[in-house]
Design a protein around this motif. Structure first.
Motif, PDB file in Angstrom:
ATOM      1  N   CYS A 113      33.053  31.253  54.260  1.00  0.00           N
ATOM      2  CA  CYS A 113      33.050  32.343  53.285  1.00  0.00           C
ATOM      3  C   CYS A 113      33.878  31.963  52.058  1.00  0.00           C
ATOM      4  CB  CYS A 113      33.602  33.616  53.921  1.00  0.00           C
ATOM      5  SG  CYS A 113      35.365  33.532  54.316  1.00  0.00           S
ATOM      6  N   PRO A 114      33.749  32.713  50.962  1.00  0.00           N
ATOM      7  CA  PRO A 114      34.592  32.466  49.801  1.00  0.00           C
ATOM      8  C   PRO A 114      36.070  32.625  50.174  1.00  0.00           C
ATOM      9  CG  PRO A 114      32.808  33.974  49.249  1.00  0.00           C
ATOM     10  CD  PRO A 114      32.794  33.810  50.737  1.00  0.00           C
ATOM     11  N   TRP A 165      37.482  34.312  45.081  1.00  0.00           N
ATOM     12  CA  TRP A 165      37.394  35.713  44.684  1.00  0.00           C
ATOM     13  C   TRP A 165      38.180  35.979  43.406  1.00  0.00           C
ATOM     14  CZ3 TRP A 165      33.670  38.581  46.132  1.00  0.00           C
ATOM     15  CH2 TRP A 165      33.137  38.517  47.429  1.00  0.00           C
ATOM     16  N   LEU A 166      39.383  35.441  43.310  1.00  0.00           N
ATOM     17  CA  LEU A 166      40.199  35.663  42.103  1.00  0.00           C
ATOM     18  C   LEU A 166      39.506  35.095  40.871  1.00  0.00           C
ATOM     19  CD1 LEU A 166      43.750  34.928  43.552  1.00  0.00           C
ATOM     20  CD2 LEU A 166      42.871  37.155  42.785  1.00  0.00           C
ATOM     21  N   ASP A 167      38.872  33.927  41.016  1.00  0.00           N
ATOM     22  CA  ASP A 167      38.115  33.348  39.893  1.00  0.00           C
ATOM     23  C   ASP A 167      36.981  34.282  39.483  1.00  0.00           C
ATOM     24  OD1 ASP A 167      39.751  31.124  39.883  1.00  0.00           O
ATOM     25  OD2 ASP A 167      38.334  29.847  40.983  1.00  0.00           O
ATOM     26  N   CYS A 227      39.740  41.261  50.386  1.00  0.00           N
ATOM     27  CA  CYS A 227      40.862  42.210  50.442  1.00  0.00           C
ATOM     28  C   CYS A 227      42.183  41.522  50.111  1.00  0.00           C
ATOM     29  CB  CYS A 227      40.933  42.868  51.817  1.00  0.00           C
ATOM     30  SG  CYS A 227      39.613  44.069  52.124  1.00  0.00           S
ATOM     31  N   ALA A 228      42.351  40.284  50.579  1.00  0.00           N
ATOM     32  CA  ALA A 228      43.561  39.521  50.250  1.00  0.00           C
ATOM     33  C   ALA A 228      43.619  39.246  48.752  1.00  0.00           C
ATOM     34  CB  ALA A 228      43.584  38.214  51.043  1.00  0.00           C
ATOM     35  N   ALA A 229      42.460  38.907  48.162  1.00  0.00           N
ATOM     36  CA  ALA A 229      42.406  38.659  46.715  1.00  0.00           C
ATOM     37  C   ALA A 229      42.702  39.939  45.930  1.00  0.00           C
ATOM     38  CB  ALA A 229      41.032  38.102  46.334  1.00  0.00           C
ATOM     39  N   LYS A 230      42.213  41.071  46.419  1.00  0.00           N
ATOM     40  CA  LYS A 230      42.483  42.366  45.775  1.00  0.00           C
ATOM     41  C   LYS A 230      43.986  42.619  45.692  1.00  0.00           C
ATOM     42  CE  LYS A 230      42.542  47.206  47.325  1.00  0.00           C
ATOM     43  NZ  LYS A 230      42.325  48.022  46.145  1.00  0.00           N
TER      44      LYS A 230
END
Length: 200
Positions: free
Chosen positions: A62-63, A68-70, A95-98
């Motif tokens: 998965c990403p 995700w941040l990018d 969710c971690a990136a959020k």
């Protein structure tokens, strides 16, 4: 005016939207010989033909948080859509990136939707978000409206082969071969828990 953006993992089968800023975080298929990154440059026919002939083990990836941040970029309000958490770590990674994004950018917001589904249903959810944005709805109202909409959609799918499932250890290679020899197609649906459940 706040900048709104839709972000999804590549299970949505979309890379652009007509009316809304959009970015895609790629899923990957990894074999012992070759990796496939699901982005616009991927030759899908080449990948399918390769995996059909491939005899070794494969896995999906998965990403990660950086992917995700990018994809989030510099938007103020982000609607993030992931493949079901029942099959992938994509939702947890998003969710971690959020958490990182909102901590680094006070005042910005990310809502992560766990679709509990895959493929075409994810596309429908993205289209609904875009429709809400075009309609001038607020961030909060979009989150509520799309959450309600997700309860009205569903996914039914058909598998002609279980070879890939056998390669990544999800079903027995013997079962996959027997299904192929017998010419059996499996019909299934996305369950309420977000798993892919066989029906017939």
């Amino acid at each position: 005016m706040r900048k709104m953006k839709i972000v999804a993992d590549s299970s949505c089968d979309l890379f652009t939207l007509k009316h809304t800023e959009f970015a895609c975080a790629p899923l990957k298929i990894i074999t012992e010989e070759k990796d496939f990154v699901d982005d616009p440059s991927l030759d899908v026919d080449d990948m399918v033909n390769y995996l059909y002939r491939y005899k070794g083990k494969s896995k999906s990836s998965c990403p990660n948080t950086t992917d995700w941040l990018d994809a989030f970029g510099d938007a103020d309000d982000i609607f993030c859509v992931t493949i079901t958490s029942g099959l992938s770590g994509s939702y947890n990674s998003a969710c971690a990136a959020k958490q990182i994004y909102e901590a680094d950018h006070p005042g910005r917001r990310v809502h992560v939707f766990d679709t509990l589904s895959a493929g075409p249903e994810i596309s429908l959810i993205i289209e609904k978000i875009e429709e809400c944005i075009k309609g001038g709805m607020s961030y909060e109202d979009i989150c509520d409206s799309v959450t309600a909409y997700m309860k009205q959609t569903g996914l039914i799918f058909m598998l002609k082969s279980l070879k890939t499932f056998a390669n990544n250890g999800r079903v027995s290679p013997v079962v996959a071969k027997l299904v192929g020899i017998a010419g059996i197609c499996i019909i299934g649906k996305a369950s309420d828990e977000g798993t892919l459940a066989p029906m017939h």
